[in-house]
Design a protein around this motif. Structure first.
Motif, PDB file in Angstrom:
ATOM      1  N   GLU A 233       0.809  -1.218   0.000  1.00  0.00           N
ATOM      2  CA  GLU A 233       0.000   0.000   0.000  1.00  0.00           C
ATOM      3  C   GLU A 233       0.846   1.274   0.000  1.00  0.00           C
ATOM      4  O   GLU A 233       0.360   2.348  -0.369  1.00  0.00           O
ATOM      5  CB  GLU A 233      -0.945   0.017   1.206  1.00  0.00           C
ATOM      6  CG  GLU A 233      -0.245   0.080   2.550  1.00  0.00           C
ATOM      7  CD  GLU A 233      -1.235   0.159   3.713  1.00  0.00           C
ATOM      8  OE1 GLU A 233      -2.020   1.120   3.736  1.00  0.00           O
ATOM      9  OE2 GLU A 233      -1.221  -0.744   4.558  1.00  0.00           O
ATOM     10  N   TYR A 234       2.109   1.168   0.400  1.00  0.00           N
ATOM     11  CA  TYR A 234       2.979   2.343   0.411  1.00  0.00           C
ATOM     12  C   TYR A 234       3.729   2.527  -0.897  1.00  0.00           C
ATOM     13  O   TYR A 234       4.311   3.584  -1.138  1.00  0.00           O
ATOM     14  CB  TYR A 234       3.995   2.239   1.556  1.00  0.00           C
ATOM     15  CG  TYR A 234       3.373   1.945   2.888  1.00  0.00           C
ATOM     16  CD1 TYR A 234       2.593   2.897   3.534  1.00  0.00           C
ATOM     17  CD2 TYR A 234       3.550   0.709   3.502  1.00  0.00           C
ATOM     18  CE1 TYR A 234       1.996   2.627   4.754  1.00  0.00           C
ATOM     19  CE2 TYR A 234       2.958   0.427   4.727  1.00  0.00           C
ATOM     20  CZ  TYR A 234       2.184   1.385   5.346  1.00  0.00           C
ATOM     21  OH  TYR A 234       1.599   1.110   6.552  1.00  0.00           O
ATOM     22  N   GLY A 235       3.728   1.496  -1.753  1.00  0.00           N
ATOM     23  CA  GLY A 235       4.508   1.525  -2.972  1.00  0.00           C
ATOM     24  C   GLY A 235       4.303   2.753  -3.834  1.00  0.00           C
ATOM     25  O   GLY A 235       5.278   3.388  -4.264  1.00  0.00           O
ATOM     26  N   PRO A 236       3.037   3.141  -4.130  1.00  0.00           N
ATOM     27  CA  PRO A 236       2.847   4.312  -4.992  1.00  0.00           C
ATOM     28  C   PRO A 236       3.468   5.584  -4.439  1.00  0.00           C
ATOM     29  O   PRO A 236       3.718   6.526  -5.200  1.00  0.00           O
ATOM     30  CB  PRO A 236       1.316   4.447  -5.053  1.00  0.00           C
ATOM     31  CG  PRO A 236       0.782   3.101  -4.720  1.00  0.00           C
ATOM     32  CD  PRO A 236       1.756   2.524  -3.736  1.00  0.00           C
ATOM     33  N   TYR A 237       3.719   5.613  -3.133  1.00  0.00           N
ATOM     34  CA  TYR A 237       4.190   6.839  -2.482  1.00  0.00           C
ATOM     35  C   TYR A 237       5.640   6.715  -2.006  1.00  0.00           C
ATOM     36  O   TYR A 237       6.131   7.554  -1.262  1.00  0.00           O
ATOM     37  CB  TYR A 237       3.262   7.182  -1.317  1.00  0.00           C
ATOM     38  CG  TYR A 237       1.818   7.030  -1.728  1.00  0.00           C
ATOM     39  CD1 TYR A 237       1.289   7.828  -2.742  1.00  0.00           C
ATOM     40  CD2 TYR A 237       0.999   6.050  -1.173  1.00  0.00           C
ATOM     41  CE1 TYR A 237      -0.016   7.666  -3.184  1.00  0.00           C
ATOM     42  CE2 TYR A 237      -0.307   5.886  -1.600  1.00  0.00           C
ATOM     43  CZ  TYR A 237      -0.815   6.693  -2.602  1.00  0.00           C
ATOM     44  OH  TYR A 237      -2.109   6.520  -3.037  1.00  0.00           O
ATOM     45  N   LEU A 238       6.321   5.645  -2.472  1.00  0.00           N
ATOM     46  CA  LEU A 238       7.752   5.475  -2.214  1.00  0.00           C
ATOM     47  C   LEU A 238       8.545   5.414  -3.521  1.00  0.00           C
ATOM     48  O   LEU A 238       9.668   5.900  -3.594  1.00  0.00           O
ATOM     49  CB  LEU A 238       8.008   4.207  -1.395  1.00  0.00           C
ATOM     50  CG  LEU A 238       7.619   4.274   0.077  1.00  0.00           C
ATOM     51  CD1 LEU A 238       7.665   2.893   0.715  1.00  0.00           C
ATOM     52  CD2 LEU A 238       8.541   5.232   0.844  1.00  0.00           C
ATOM     53  N   TYR A 239       7.955   4.801  -4.540  1.00  0.00           N
ATOM     54  CA  TYR A 239       8.627   4.726  -5.834  1.00  0.00           C
ATOM     55  C   TYR A 239       8.627   6.084  -6.525  1.00  0.00           C
ATOM     56  O   TYR A 239       7.704   6.878  -6.363  1.00  0.00           O
ATOM     57  CB  TYR A 239       7.913   3.724  -6.746  1.00  0.00           C
ATOM     58  CG  TYR A 239       8.288   2.284  -6.499  1.00  0.00           C
ATOM     59  CD1 TYR A 239       9.412   1.731  -7.096  1.00  0.00           C
ATOM     60  CD2 TYR A 239       7.513   1.480  -5.666  1.00  0.00           C
ATOM     61  CE1 TYR A 239       9.751   0.407  -6.881  1.00  0.00           C
ATOM     62  CE2 TYR A 239       7.844   0.160  -5.441  1.00  0.00           C
ATOM     63  CZ  TYR A 239       8.964  -0.379  -6.052  1.00  0.00           C
ATOM     64  OH  TYR A 239       9.314  -1.686  -5.825  1.00  0.00           O
ATOM     65  N   PRO A 240       9.649   6.361  -7.341  1.00  0.00           N
ATOM     66  CA  PRO A 240       9.583   7.534  -8.216  1.00  0.00           C
ATOM     67  C   PRO A 240       8.553   7.303  -9.320  1.00  0.00           C
ATOM     68  O   PRO A 240       8.205   6.162  -9.629  1.00  0.00           O
ATOM     69  CB  PRO A 240      11.002   7.624  -8.799  1.00  0.00           C
ATOM     70  CG  PRO A 240      11.544   6.226  -8.711  1.00  0.00           C
ATOM     71  CD  PRO A 240      10.916   5.619  -7.486  1.00  0.00           C
ATOM     72  N   ASN A 241       8.047   8.384  -9.889  1.00  0.00           N
ATOM     73  CA  ASN A 241       7.139   8.293 -11.031  1.00  0.00           C
ATOM     74  C   ASN A 241       7.319   9.541 -11.891  1.00  0.00           C
ATOM     75  O   ASN A 241       8.250  10.326 -11.670  1.00  0.00           O
ATOM     76  CB  ASN A 241       5.692   8.097 -10.574  1.00  0.00           C
ATOM     77  CG  ASN A 241       5.172   9.214  -9.690  1.00  0.00           C
ATOM     78  OD1 ASN A 241       5.296  10.396 -10.023  1.00  0.00           O
ATOM     79  ND2 ASN A 241       4.580   8.872  -8.544  1.00  0.00           N
ATOM     80  N   GLN A 242       6.447   9.746 -12.876  1.00  0.00           N
ATOM     81  CA  GLN A 242       6.639  10.863 -13.797  1.00  0.00           C
ATOM     82  C   GLN A 242       6.610  12.212 -13.084  1.00  0.00           C
ATOM     83  O   GLN A 242       7.332  13.136 -13.458  1.00  0.00           O
ATOM     84  CB  GLN A 242       5.563  10.836 -14.890  1.00  0.00           C
ATOM     85  CG  GLN A 242       5.852  11.807 -16.038  1.00  0.00           C
ATOM     86  CD  GLN A 242       4.682  11.954 -16.993  1.00  0.00           C
ATOM     87  OE1 GLN A 242       3.602  12.423 -16.615  1.00  0.00           O
ATOM     88  NE2 GLN A 242       4.881  11.567 -18.243  1.00  0.00           N
ATOM     89  N   TYR A 243       5.814  12.341 -12.032  1.00  0.00           N
ATOM     90  CA  TYR A 243       5.710  13.611 -11.314  1.00  0.00           C
ATOM     91  C   TYR A 243       6.693  13.727 -10.151  1.00  0.00           C
ATOM     92  O   TYR A 243       6.999  14.836  -9.711  1.00  0.00           O
ATOM     93  CB  TYR A 243       4.283  13.812 -10.793  1.00  0.00           C
ATOM     94  CG  TYR A 243       3.365  14.455 -11.799  1.00  0.00           C
ATOM     95  CD1 TYR A 243       3.076  15.814 -11.745  1.00  0.00           C
ATOM     96  CD2 TYR A 243       2.799  13.710 -12.828  1.00  0.00           C
ATOM     97  CE1 TYR A 243       2.238  16.415 -12.677  1.00  0.00           C
ATOM     98  CE2 TYR A 243       1.962  14.299 -13.764  1.00  0.00           C
ATOM     99  CZ  TYR A 243       1.687  15.646 -13.688  1.00  0.00           C
ATOM    100  OH  TYR A 243       0.872  16.229 -14.614  1.00  0.00           O
ATOM    101  N   VAL A 244       7.148  12.610  -9.621  1.00  0.00           N
ATOM    102  CA  VAL A 244       8.133  12.603  -8.525  1.00  0.00           C
ATOM    103  C   VAL A 244       9.301  11.766  -9.034  1.00  0.00           C
ATOM    104  O   VAL A 244       9.448  10.600  -8.712  1.00  0.00           O
ATOM    105  CB  VAL A 244       7.542  12.021  -7.230  1.00  0.00           C
ATOM    106  CG1 VAL A 244       8.524  12.184  -6.079  1.00  0.00           C
ATOM    107  CG2 VAL A 244       6.220  12.699  -6.889  1.00  0.00           C
ATOM    108  N   ASN A 245      10.144  12.390  -9.847  1.00  0.00           N
ATOM    109  CA  ASN A 245      11.129  11.655 -10.638  1.00  0.00           C
ATOM    110  C   ASN A 245      12.527  11.848 -10.060  1.00  0.00           C
ATOM    111  O   ASN A 245      13.143  12.896 -10.236  1.00  0.00           O
ATOM    112  CB  ASN A 245      11.068  12.125 -12.097  1.00  0.00           C
ATOM    113  CG  ASN A 245      11.785  11.178 -13.042  1.00  0.00           C
ATOM    114  OD1 ASN A 245      12.277  10.132 -12.629  1.00  0.00           O
ATOM    115  ND2 ASN A 245      11.846  11.552 -14.299  1.00  0.00           N
TER     116      ASN A 245
END
Length: 396
Positions: A233-245
């Motif tokens: 459940e924490y994965g989306p908010y720990l991994y980098p992504n296009q907006y948090v790169n």
């Protein structure tokens, strides 16, 4: 074919004098929100966030940090899975095959060169400040697409998918419709994989790619439904992504490590990063007045320029905190009538907090640090009030 309506020209353009709100969660339905009733952060007379209950946020002496967009040059190794064992990053880590890049440069090494001035404690705190940067992967185990688009959902259980476009159209949109019917729209370009979060827990996500025909008209390149079972459940908010790169080589990761050097708790880290942001980053009004739809933040660019709009503030702070194993929402919505970006965080001893906030002795109140960088504490409290001025639309 579908038609995109005209977007407001205010992508973060009318952000008042704001950047990030530490709080105002209310994003993902899977998130447990907690209203704190004792202890925690307070704002002092200067607008700084400090920790109540006998444990103040560390400030100490000033150190000089490296301003280098080419990375740290320090060693990177794979984590054994034992670092920060008490944090959500370790407790709910991805499968063993997932790489975890751990940057081991010490705070003293980082402090030897550079221009960015930053406050750290005189000695190490009890909390491990070793960065743990999760690295998205595309192993090709679960793949959707055609000759133009590839969607790798192999690690959707960790809260992300990776998408690569290989066509020649200069304007391509990706839309992800979540199980709660919220639709996220992104710009994608030809090249390698880009990472996109799955922020509404388990369920069926509809993913489509669309090529521009003319004006606001797009034709369907590919579309599919992807069943997702979120295990972390924490994965989306720990991994980098296009907006948090960010990556292990990012300068913001080095700075976050130094800021966390004297910390004893996650709240200490949040306080140190918050104070760094309001003291060192200024709001870019010119950019806010000229920014166009599709603008993407870059945390190291903001760190080096020491200026940015609210999305830049939120991206930089989210990147720093995630690299320290602190799950962080980058949230986009409205502050009063202005389109705006802010963050909220997870603290291991209380869960998802409805704002990193000011504790007034009986309750917690929301706080917006960009506003804090240019307004008095009294003005800040008056605008934020009970949080009703803030409305979350999207979580990244």
């Amino acid at each position: 074919m579908f038609r995109l309506g005209k977007k407001s020209n205010c992508i973060l353009a009318a952000c008042l004098s704001a950047a990030i709100l530490l709080g105002g969660c209310g994003g993902s339905p899977s998130v447990r929100e907690t209203s704190l009733t004792e202890g925690g952060g307070v704002i002092d007379a200067s607008g700084k966030l400090v920790e109540d209950g006998g444990s103040s946020a560390k400030s100490g002496k000033k150190k000089k940090l490296k301003k280098n967009s080419e990375g740290s040059g320090s060693d990177v190794r794979e984590s054994s899975g034992t670092e920060n064992a008490a944090s959500p990053a370790a407790a709910d880590s991805p499968e063993a095959s997932q790489d975890v890049a751990v940057q081991e440069e010490s705070a003293s090494d980082v402090a030897d060169s550079g221009e960015v001035t930053e406050a750290v404690n005189g000695g190490p705190g009890s909390r491990d400040n070793t960065p743990v940067v999760l690295v998205p992967e595309q192993p090709g185990v679960e793949v959707y697409g055609n000759e133009l688009i590839t969607i790798d959902a192999s690690y959707s259980s960790q809260g992300y998918i990776s998408v690569a476009y290989s066509g020649s159209c200069p304007k391509v949109k990706l839309q992800i419709t979540c199980p709660n019917s919220t639709t996220y729209t992104y710009n994608i370009t030809a090249g390698g994989y880009e990472v996109f979060p799955l922020t509404v827990d388990s369920g069926t996500y509809s993913v489509g790619a669309y090529e521009n025909i003319s004006g606001s008209e797009y034709s369907t390149c590919f579309r599919t439904d992807i069943p997702v079972t979120i295990e972390n459940e924490y994965g989306p908010y720990l991994y980098p992504n296009q907006y948090v790169n960010f990556s292990a080589a990012s300068q913001c990761v080095q700075v976050a490590q130094d800021l966390a050097y004297g910390a004893n708790t996650d709240l200490d880290v949040v306080a140190n990063v918050y104070n760094y942001m309001i003291e060192n980053v200024t709001y870019d009004s010119a950019l806010a007045n000229s920014v166009e739809s599709g603008y993407l933040p870059d945390p190291d660019r903001t760190l080096q320029s020491c200026t940015g709009i609210c999305l830049d503030y939120a991206c930089l702070m989210s990147s720093m905190l995630r690299s320290q194993g602190i799950p962080t929402h980058l949230e986009v919505g409205y502050a009063s009538t202005a389109y705006h970006a802010w963050i909220s965080v997870y603290l291991s001893d209380v869960g998802w907090v409805n704002g990193i906030v000011e504790f007034n002795g009986t309750s917690w109140e929301l706080m917006d640090p960009t506003f804090a960088a240019s307004a008095s504490a009294e003005e800040l409290r008056e605008f934020i009030g009970d949080g009703s001025n803030y409305e979350v639309k999207y979580v990244y």
